[in-house]
Design a protein around this motif. Structure first.
Motif, PDB file in Angstrom:
ATOM      1  N   PRO A  23       8.262  -9.875   7.538  1.00  0.00           N
ATOM      2  CA  PRO A  23       9.675  -9.645   7.243  1.00  0.00           C
ATOM      3  C   PRO A  23      10.306 -10.870   6.596  1.00  0.00           C
ATOM      4  O   PRO A  23       9.868 -12.001   6.815  1.00  0.00           O
ATOM      5  N   THR A  24      11.339 -10.642   5.801  1.00  0.00           N
ATOM      6  CA  THR A  24      11.969 -11.759   5.083  1.00  0.00           C
ATOM      7  C   THR A  24      12.583 -12.765   6.051  1.00  0.00           C
ATOM      8  O   THR A  24      12.688 -13.946   5.746  1.00  0.00           O
ATOM      9  N   LYS A  25      12.984 -12.290   7.234  1.00  0.00           N
ATOM     10  CA  LYS A  25      13.602 -13.210   8.197  1.00  0.00           C
ATOM     11  C   LYS A  25      12.576 -13.776   9.174  1.00  0.00           C
ATOM     12  O   LYS A  25      12.936 -14.234  10.250  1.00  0.00           O
ATOM     13  N   TYR A  26      11.328 -13.743   8.794  1.00  0.00           N
ATOM     14  CA  TYR A  26      10.272 -14.160   9.711  1.00  0.00           C
ATOM     15  C   TYR A  26      10.469 -15.590  10.183  1.00  0.00           C
ATOM     16  O   TYR A  26      10.779 -16.482   9.404  1.00  0.00           O
ATOM     17  N   GLN A  27      10.288 -15.788  11.476  1.00  0.00           N
ATOM     18  CA  GLN A  27      10.464 -17.128  12.044  1.00  0.00           C
ATOM     19  C   GLN A  27       9.147 -17.635  12.616  1.00  0.00           C
ATOM     20  O   GLN A  27       8.299 -16.863  13.019  1.00  0.00           O
ATOM     21  N   PHE A  28       9.044 -18.956  12.648  1.00  0.00           N
ATOM     22  CA  PHE A  28       7.879 -19.568  13.261  1.00  0.00           C
ATOM     23  C   PHE A  28       7.874 -19.260  14.750  1.00  0.00           C
ATOM     24  O   PHE A  28       8.909 -18.909  15.297  1.00  0.00           O
ATOM     25  N   PRO A  29       6.778 -19.397  15.491  1.00  0.00           N
ATOM     26  CA  PRO A  29       5.496 -19.926  15.046  1.00  0.00           C
ATOM     27  C   PRO A  29       4.675 -18.874  14.298  1.00  0.00           C
ATOM     28  O   PRO A  29       4.879 -17.696  14.475  1.00  0.00           O
ATOM     29  N   ARG A  30       3.751 -19.354  13.509  1.00  0.00           N
ATOM     30  CA  ARG A  30       2.940 -18.458  12.705  1.00  0.00           C
ATOM     31  C   ARG A  30       1.553 -18.226  13.265  1.00  0.00           C
ATOM     32  O   ARG A  30       0.744 -17.572  12.651  1.00  0.00           O
ATOM     33  N   VAL A  31       1.258 -18.845  14.398  1.00  0.00           N
ATOM     34  CA  VAL A  31      -0.070 -18.649  14.976  1.00  0.00           C
ATOM     35  C   VAL A  31      -0.088 -17.341  15.750  1.00  0.00           C
ATOM     36  O   VAL A  31       0.812 -17.060  16.533  1.00  0.00           O
ATOM     37  N   ARG A  32      -1.075 -16.536  15.486  1.00  0.00           N
ATOM     38  CA  ARG A  32      -1.151 -15.240  16.166  1.00  0.00           C
ATOM     39  C   ARG A  32      -2.561 -15.025  16.700  1.00  0.00           C
ATOM     40  O   ARG A  32      -3.530 -15.522  16.144  1.00  0.00           O
ATOM     41  N   ASN A  33      -2.655 -14.255  17.744  1.00  0.00           N
ATOM     42  CA  ASN A  33      -3.957 -13.821  18.241  1.00  0.00           C
ATOM     43  C   ASN A  33      -4.094 -12.326  17.965  1.00  0.00           C
ATOM     44  O   ASN A  33      -3.243 -11.545  18.359  1.00  0.00           O
ATOM     45  N   LEU A  34      -5.146 -11.965  17.278  1.00  0.00           N
ATOM     46  CA  LEU A  34      -5.388 -10.549  17.000  1.00  0.00           C
ATOM     47  C   LEU A  34      -6.802 -10.208  17.443  1.00  0.00           C
ATOM     48  O   LEU A  34      -7.674  -9.937  16.615  1.00  0.00           O
ATOM     49  N   PRO A  35      -7.041 -10.233  18.743  1.00  0.00           N
ATOM     50  CA  PRO A  35      -8.409 -10.018  19.210  1.00  0.00           C
ATOM     51  C   PRO A  35      -8.960  -8.669  18.761  1.00  0.00           C
ATOM     52  O   PRO A  35      -8.266  -7.654  18.829  1.00  0.00           O
ATOM     53  N   ASN A  36     -10.178  -8.689  18.285  1.00  0.00           N
ATOM     54  CA  ASN A  36     -10.904  -7.475  17.867  1.00  0.00           C
ATOM     55  C   ASN A  36     -10.296  -6.755  16.675  1.00  0.00           C
ATOM     56  O   ASN A  36     -10.660  -5.636  16.367  1.00  0.00           O
ATOM     57  N   LYS A  37      -9.338  -7.375  16.016  1.00  0.00           N
ATOM     58  CA  LYS A  37      -8.723  -6.701  14.869  1.00  0.00           C
ATOM     59  C   LYS A  37      -9.205  -7.264  13.541  1.00  0.00           C
ATOM     60  O   LYS A  37      -8.998  -6.675  12.499  1.00  0.00           O
ATOM     61  N   VAL A  38      -9.821  -8.439  13.601  1.00  0.00           N
ATOM     62  CA  VAL A  38     -10.240  -9.078  12.360  1.00  0.00           C
ATOM     63  C   VAL A  38     -11.751  -8.935  12.239  1.00  0.00           C
ATOM     64  O   VAL A  38     -12.508  -9.585  12.962  1.00  0.00           O
TER      65      VAL A  38
END
Ligand code: NI
Length: 156
Positions: A23-38
């Motif tokens: 989203p255009t208003k995206y805020q930090f932090p940018r670290v994400r966990n996406l287990p089993n999705k990548v």
């Protein structure tokens, strides 16, 4: 609500693919966990599923671009893309990229970027496997009416 407009959305596409919608208003932090999705994608395995020639299929998407694979053989049509640059990567075989003033021959492991507006015609004298990178919605014939044109680009 407010929180949903500041979170990255993972839009599920097909069975195994997701696209990150930021989203255009995206805020930090940018670290994400996406287990089993990548998950890795095996291009050879994907291309083996394709039976026809000159019919690109989408295998992944990122940053508004699609990664496509295709089996090609014979001559495609002369065309240009009004606003899209187009990357070709040869996986197997040999791709002859014809331009009005020269021909570039691509072997496996080699790429070429065709800038928007530049006329080109891909030709393959043997069955050749290629990967393409171009913006989502790019017409693979550049609008040229030909029996080879696909209205719908499938995801595999
Ligand atoms: Ni093209």
């Amino acid at each position: 609500d407010r929180s949903s407009s500041t979170k990255i959305k993972d839009l599920k596409i097909g069975e195994n693919h997701t696209i990150s919608i930021i989203p255009t208003k995206y805020q930090f932090p940018r670290v994400r966990n996406l287990p089993n999705k990548v998950n890795k994608i095996d291009l050879n395995q994907k291309i083996a599923l394709i039976e026809d020639r000159w019919n690109p299929h989408i295998v992944a998407s990122l940053n508004g671009q699609d990664v496509k694979v295709a089996k090609v053989e014979g001559e495609f049509v002369w065309h240009a893309h009004d606003r899209e640059d187009e990357l070709f990567f040869v996986i197997k075989g040999c791709l002859e990229m014809q331009f009005r003033d020269k021909i570039e021959v691509l072997k496996p492991g080699q790429i070429i970027v065709v800038p928007c507006g530049v006329e080109h015609r891909p030709v393959a004298t043997e069955e050749t496997w290629i990967m393409l990178l171009e913006p989502h919605g790019t017409d693979h014939t550049g609008g040229v009416k030909t029996p080879l044109r696909q209205d719908q680009i499938k995801r595999i």
